[in-house]
Design a protein around this motif. Structure first.
Motif, PDB file in Angstrom:
ATOM      1  N   ILE A  11       0.964  -1.233   0.132  1.00 45.97           N
ATOM      2  CA  ILE A  11      -0.044   0.141   0.023  1.00 45.97           C
ATOM      3  C   ILE A  11       0.860   1.266  -0.016  1.00 45.97           C
ATOM      4  O   ILE A  11       1.744   1.260   0.927  1.00 45.97           O
ATOM      5  N   GLY A  12       0.803   2.020  -0.864  1.00 42.11           N
ATOM      6  CA  GLY A  12       1.506   3.229  -1.260  1.00 42.11           C
ATOM      7  C   GLY A  12       1.341   4.264   0.221  1.00 42.11           C
ATOM      8  O   GLY A  12       0.210   4.610   0.578  1.00 42.11           O
ATOM      9  N   GLY A  13       2.359   4.747   0.781  1.00 42.18           N
ATOM     10  CA  GLY A  13       2.330   5.688   1.886  1.00 42.18           C
ATOM     11  C   GLY A  13       1.563   5.175   3.078  1.00 42.18           C
ATOM     12  O   GLY A  13       1.416   6.033   4.009  1.00 42.18           O
ATOM     13  N   ALA A  14       1.168   3.676   3.219  1.00 42.04           N
ATOM     14  CA  ALA A  14       0.784   3.207   4.645  1.00 42.04           C
ATOM     15  C   ALA A  14       1.180   1.958   4.887  1.00 42.04           C
ATOM     16  O   ALA A  14       1.582   1.254   3.907  1.00 42.04           O
ATOM     17  N   GLY A  15       1.152   1.519   5.914  1.00 37.86           N
ATOM     18  CA  GLY A  15       1.276   0.232   6.535  1.00 37.86           C
ATOM     19  C   GLY A  15       2.737  -0.164   6.842  1.00 37.86           C
ATOM     20  O   GLY A  15       3.511   0.860   6.855  1.00 37.86           O
ATOM     21  N   THR A  16       2.842  -1.348   6.983  1.00 43.78           N
ATOM     22  CA  THR A  16       4.647  -1.529   7.470  1.00 43.78           C
ATOM     23  C   THR A  16       5.523  -1.468   6.462  1.00 43.78           C
ATOM     24  O   THR A  16       6.605  -0.981   6.774  1.00 43.78           O
ATOM     25  N   GLY A  17       4.770  -1.726   5.287  1.00 42.94           N
ATOM     26  CA  GLY A  17       6.115  -1.673   4.161  1.00 42.94           C
ATOM     27  C   GLY A  17       6.826   0.019   3.980  1.00 42.94           C
ATOM     28  O   GLY A  17       7.742   0.264   3.990  1.00 42.94           O
ATOM     29  N   ALA A  18       5.715   0.760   3.992  1.00 42.84           N
ATOM     30  CA  ALA A  18       5.852   2.133   3.959  1.00 42.84           C
ATOM     31  C   ALA A  18       6.888   2.797   4.937  1.00 42.84           C
ATOM     32  O   ALA A  18       7.621   3.406   4.849  1.00 42.84           O
ATOM     33  N   ARG A  19       6.345   2.301   6.318  1.00 52.45           N
ATOM     34  CA  ARG A  19       7.082   2.634   7.416  1.00 52.45           C
ATOM     35  C   ARG A  19       8.437   1.982   7.400  1.00 52.45           C
ATOM     36  O   ARG A  19       9.527   2.803   7.820  1.00 52.45           O
ATOM     37  N   THR A  20       8.576   0.730   6.895  1.00 52.23           N
ATOM     38  CA  THR A  20       9.984   0.383   6.893  1.00 52.23           C
ATOM     39  C   THR A  20      10.973   1.083   5.864  1.00 52.23           C
ATOM     40  O   THR A  20      12.164   1.343   5.971  1.00 52.23           O
ATOM     41  N   LYS A  65       6.924   0.848  -7.447  1.00 53.72           N
ATOM     42  CA  LYS A  65       5.922   1.940  -7.355  1.00 53.72           C
ATOM     43  C   LYS A  65       4.556   1.647  -8.134  1.00 53.72           C
ATOM     44  O   LYS A  65       3.364   1.745  -7.553  1.00 53.72           O
ATOM     45  N   ALA A  66       4.767   1.239  -9.154  1.00 57.42           N
ATOM     46  CA  ALA A  66       3.438   0.785 -10.056  1.00 57.42           C
ATOM     47  C   ALA A  66       2.867  -0.511  -9.432  1.00 57.42           C
ATOM     48  O   ALA A  66       1.465  -0.599  -9.706  1.00 57.42           O
ATOM     49  N   SER A  67       3.249  -1.188  -8.388  1.00 59.16           N
ATOM     50  CA  SER A  67       2.593  -2.314  -7.708  1.00 59.16           C
ATOM     51  C   SER A  67       1.881  -1.784  -6.435  1.00 59.16           C
ATOM     52  O   SER A  67       1.230  -2.586  -5.925  1.00 59.16           O
ATOM     53  N   LEU A  68       1.806  -0.410  -6.227  1.00 56.51           N
ATOM     54  CA  LEU A  68       1.192  -0.035  -4.955  1.00 56.51           C
ATOM     55  C   LEU A  68      -0.350   0.326  -5.164  1.00 56.51           C
ATOM     56  O   LEU A  68      -0.767   0.699  -6.304  1.00 56.51           O
ATOM     57  N   SER A  69      -0.884  -0.098  -4.111  1.00 55.00           N
ATOM     58  CA  SER A  69      -2.437   0.278  -4.119  1.00 55.00           C
ATOM     59  C   SER A  69      -2.473   1.472  -3.019  1.00 55.00           C
ATOM     60  O   SER A  69      -1.743   1.636  -2.431  1.00 55.00           O
ATOM     61  N   SER A  70      -3.690   2.263  -3.382  1.00 53.27           N
ATOM     62  CA  SER A  70      -3.704   3.288  -2.514  1.00 53.27           C
ATOM     63  C   SER A  70      -4.539   2.817  -1.271  1.00 53.27           C
ATOM     64  O   SER A  70      -5.355   1.950  -1.243  1.00 53.27           O
ATOM     65  N   PRO A  71      -4.555   3.764  -0.150  1.00 55.58           N
ATOM     66  CA  PRO A  71      -5.502   3.440   1.018  1.00 55.58           C
ATOM     67  C   PRO A  71      -6.839   3.546   0.627  1.00 55.58           C
ATOM     68  O   PRO A  71      -7.755   2.688   1.190  1.00 55.58           O
ATOM     69  N   GLU A  72      -7.227   4.341  -0.379  1.00 51.88           N
ATOM     70  CA  GLU A  72      -8.487   4.415  -0.802  1.00 51.88           C
ATOM     71  C   GLU A  72      -8.994   3.252  -1.371  1.00 51.88           C
ATOM     72  O   GLU A  72     -10.035   2.939  -1.174  1.00 51.88           O
ATOM     73  N   ALA A  73      -8.176   2.489  -2.082  1.00 52.22           N
ATOM     74  CA  ALA A  73      -8.341   1.311  -2.699  1.00 52.22           C
ATOM     75  C   ALA A  73      -8.847   0.133  -1.929  1.00 52.22           C
ATOM     76  O   ALA A  73      -9.768  -0.740  -1.874  1.00 52.22           O
ATOM     77  N   VAL A  74      -8.039   0.141  -0.548  1.00 50.42           N
ATOM     78  CA  VAL A  74      -8.265  -0.768   0.437  1.00 50.42           C
ATOM     79  C   VAL A  74      -9.852  -0.373   1.009  1.00 50.42           C
ATOM     80  O   VAL A  74     -10.536  -1.139   1.325  1.00 50.42           O
ATOM     81  N   ALA A  75     -10.064   0.820   1.502  1.00 50.72           N
ATOM     82  CA  ALA A  75     -11.303   1.338   1.988  1.00 50.72           C
ATOM     83  C   ALA A  75     -12.432   0.734   1.193  1.00 50.72           C
ATOM     84  O   ALA A  75     -13.461   0.266   1.450  1.00 50.72           O
ATOM     85  N   SER A  76     -12.087   1.001  -0.213  1.00 47.87           N
ATOM     86  CA  SER A  76     -13.374   0.678  -1.315  1.00 47.87           C
ATOM     87  C   SER A  76     -13.391  -0.709  -1.230  1.00 47.87           C
ATOM     88  O   SER A  76     -14.670  -1.189  -1.555  1.00 47.87           O
ATOM     89  N   GLY A  77     -12.363  -1.489  -1.309  1.00 44.75           N
ATOM     90  CA  GLY A  77     -12.466  -2.768  -1.109  1.00 44.75           C
ATOM     91  C   GLY A  77     -13.202  -3.466   0.191  1.00 44.75           C
ATOM     92  O   GLY A  77     -14.042  -4.433   0.005  1.00 44.75           O
ATOM     93  N   VAL A  78     -13.071  -2.808   1.370  1.00 43.81           N
ATOM     94  CA  VAL A  78     -13.868  -3.147   2.529  1.00 43.81           C
ATOM     95  C   VAL A  78     -15.304  -3.273   2.137  1.00 43.81           C
ATOM     96  O   VAL A  78     -16.112  -3.929   2.409  1.00 43.81           O
TER      97      VAL A  78
END
Length: 164
Positions: free
Chosen positions: A60-69, A82-95
Motif C-alpha cells: 500500500i502506497g504511503g501506508a502500512g508496515t512496508g511504507a514505514r520500513t 511503485k507501479a505495484s502499489l495500491s492506495s489506502p482508498e483502494a483498501v477502503a473501497s475494497g472493504v
C-alpha cells in the motif's frame, strides 16, 4: 451478530501469506492463517446471516508496515515497484465492496494481482522462486536485521530505565 442474525466480518490479510517472503515467518504464517480462518468463519456462519470476507493486500502506497520500513531505513522504491502499489482508498473501497457484495476474498493489488494470487495458490513454490529471481532475500535479511537491532536497542533502554 449471531443474535441479530446479521453482520459481516472483514479481515485484512496480505499477499505475504501466500508468497512467504524470507525472514517473515510469523507474519506470513499469521496472514495465511487469517485467510483460512475467514474461509471457515464464512462456511460455518454464512447461513445464519453472519458472513465474512478477507482482503488480501499487496503493498500500500504511503501506508502500512512496508511504507514505514522504507522510511525508517531510508530505502527507495524503483518505478516498477511503485507501479505495484495500491492506495489506502483502494483498501477502503475494497472493504465496502466486500460487505455490499458479500465477497469471500478480494485481492487489492493493481494489475494482475488476482492472477498472481491464484498462481501462488496453485503453485506454492512459485513465491520462493520469484523471491530468489527478484533479489528479495538479501533485502528481507537487511530488514530483519534492522528490526532485530531496533528490538535490542529498545530492550537496552528498558533495562537501563529499570535500573534507575
Amino acid at each position: 451478530m449471531l443474535q441479530r442474525k446479521q453482520g459481516h466480518i472483514v479481515n485484512i490479510s496480505s499477499i505475504g501469506g501466500r508468497v512467504g517472503f524470507p525472514h517473515t515467518e510469523v507474519y506470513s504464517a499469521c496472514k495465511d492463517g487469517l485467510i483460512g480462518f475467514t474461509r471457515v468463519l464464512r462456511a460455518d456462519y454464512r447461513t445464519t446471516g453472519v458472513s465474512s470476507s478477507v482482503l488480501i493486500l499487496g503493498p500500500i502506497g504511503g501506508a502500512g508496515t512496508g511504507a514505514r520500513t522504507l522510511e525508517e531505513m531510508n530505502l527507495h522504491m524503483s518505478a516498477m515497484s511503485k507501479a505495484s502499489l495500491s492506495s489506502p482508498e483502494a483498501v477502503a473501497s475494497g472493504v465496502l465492496k466486500s460487505i455490499k457484495h458479500d465477497k469471500a476474498e478480494m485481492v487489492i493489488m493493481p494489475g494482475p494481482g488476482r492472477l498472481m494470487k491464484a498462481l501462488l495458490d496453485l503453485f506454492p513454490g512459485m513465491g520462493q522462486m520469484m523471491n530468489r529471481m527478484g533479489g528479495v532475500t538479501p533485502l528481507m535479511k537487511q530488514i530483519a536485521d534492522f528490526r532485530e537491532q531496533q528490538r535490542e536497542q529498545a530492550d537496552a533502554r528498558a533495562h537501563h530505565l529499570a535500573k534507575q
